[in-house]
Write an enzyme that holds these catalytic residues in place. Structure first.
Site, short mmCIF file in Angstrom:
data_model
loop_
_atom_site.label_atom_id
_atom_site.label_comp_id
_atom_site.label_asym_id
_atom_site.label_seq_id
_atom_site.Cartn_x
_atom_site.Cartn_y
_atom_site.Cartn_z
N HIS A 5 0.79 -1.20 -0.03
CA HIS A 5 0.05 -0.04 0.17
C HIS A 5 0.95 1.22 -0.04
O HIS A 5 1.95 1.06 0.19
CB HIS A 5 -0.87 0.05 1.25
CG HIS A 5 -0.31 0.17 2.44
ND1 HIS A 5 -0.14 -0.87 3.16
CD2 HIS A 5 -0.01 1.34 3.32
CE1 HIS A 5 0.57 -0.38 4.44
NE2 HIS A 5 0.66 0.82 4.52
N GLU A 56 -3.78 3.57 1.82
CA GLU A 56 -4.15 3.93 2.97
C GLU A 56 -4.00 5.30 3.16
O GLU A 56 -3.36 6.38 3.15
CB GLU A 56 -2.87 3.34 3.99
CG GLU A 56 -3.05 3.87 5.34
CD GLU A 56 -1.97 3.57 6.46
OE1 GLU A 56 -1.81 3.77 7.34
OE2 GLU A 56 -1.16 2.64 5.81
N HIS A 74 3.10 11.38 -7.63
CA HIS A 74 1.75 11.31 -7.99
C HIS A 74 1.69 9.59 -7.78
O HIS A 74 2.62 8.91 -7.70
CB HIS A 74 1.54 11.51 -9.36
CG HIS A 74 2.45 10.89 -10.51
ND1 HIS A 74 3.56 11.54 -11.04
CD2 HIS A 74 2.15 9.85 -11.17
CE1 HIS A 74 3.96 10.57 -11.88
NE2 HIS A 74 3.30 9.66 -11.81
N GLU A 122 -2.32 10.59 -11.45
CA GLU A 122 -1.90 10.26 -12.96
C GLU A 122 -2.81 9.09 -13.56
O GLU A 122 -2.86 8.18 -13.05
CB GLU A 122 -0.55 9.99 -13.22
CG GLU A 122 -0.31 9.78 -14.88
CD GLU A 122 1.16 9.79 -15.33
OE1 GLU A 122 1.65 9.85 -16.59
OE2 GLU A 122 1.93 8.91 -14.41
#
Length: 132
Positions: A5, A56, A74, A122
C-alpha cells in the site's frame, strides 16, 4: 517482494474517502480508529491485498491540511480511455489539472487529476483496464 500500500495523510477523512470512492471508483476496504494515538485509517482500492495494492488514507486528529513538499510525485492509475476518464472525474466533481494527451516526449496518453488534499493522480491509458 511487492508493494502492499501507499499512505497519504489527509486533512478530512470522509472527504478523501468520498473522492477516492465516488470520483475514482475505488472501494472502501476497511477502516480503523485509534483514539489513544489520535488517528484514523481508511484503506481504499480497486481490490484487496494480496491481489491489489491499496491506498491507506491517514487522518491525524486535529490536522486539517499538510504541506505536500517537493518530493511527492503522483499516484498512477491505469484506465482504458483517458479522455473518458477525465469526463467521468469532472462529472463526479473531481478536478482535472492536465487534460488527456500524449506524455511529453512520448506516445502514451495521460492526464492528471487532483484529490481534495492536493495529491496528484496520473491517469495512464491502458486498453485492457476497467473504466472508472
Amino acid at each position: 517482494m511487492r508493494i502492499l500500500h501507499t499512505m497519504l495523510r489527509v486533512g478530512h477523512l470522509q472527504r478523501a474517502i468520498d473522492f477516492y470512492t465516488d470520483v475514482l471508483g475505488m472501494k472502501l476496504l476497511r477502516t480503523s480508529d485509534n483514539p489513544e494515538y489520535k488517528y484514523t485509517l481508511a484503506f481504499v482500492g480497486y481490490g484487496n491485498n494480496p491481489d491489489h495494492a491499496e491506498l491507506e488514507l491517514t487522518y491525524n486528529y486535529g490536522v486539517d491540511h499538510y504541506d505536500l513538499g517537493t518530493a511527492y510525485g503522483h499516484i498512477a492509475i491505469a484506465v482504458p480511455d483517458v479522455a473518458k476518464a477525465c469526463e467521468a472525474v469532472r462529472a463526479r466533481g473531481g478536478n482535472v489539472t492536465r487534460e488527456a494527451g500524449p506524455v511529453k516526449g512520448g506516445k502514451t496518453v495521460i492526464a492528471f487529476v487532483q484529490d481534495p488534499d492536493g495529491y496528484k493522480i496520473e491517469l495512464i491509458e491502458r486498453q485492457s483496464e476497467v473504466t472508472l
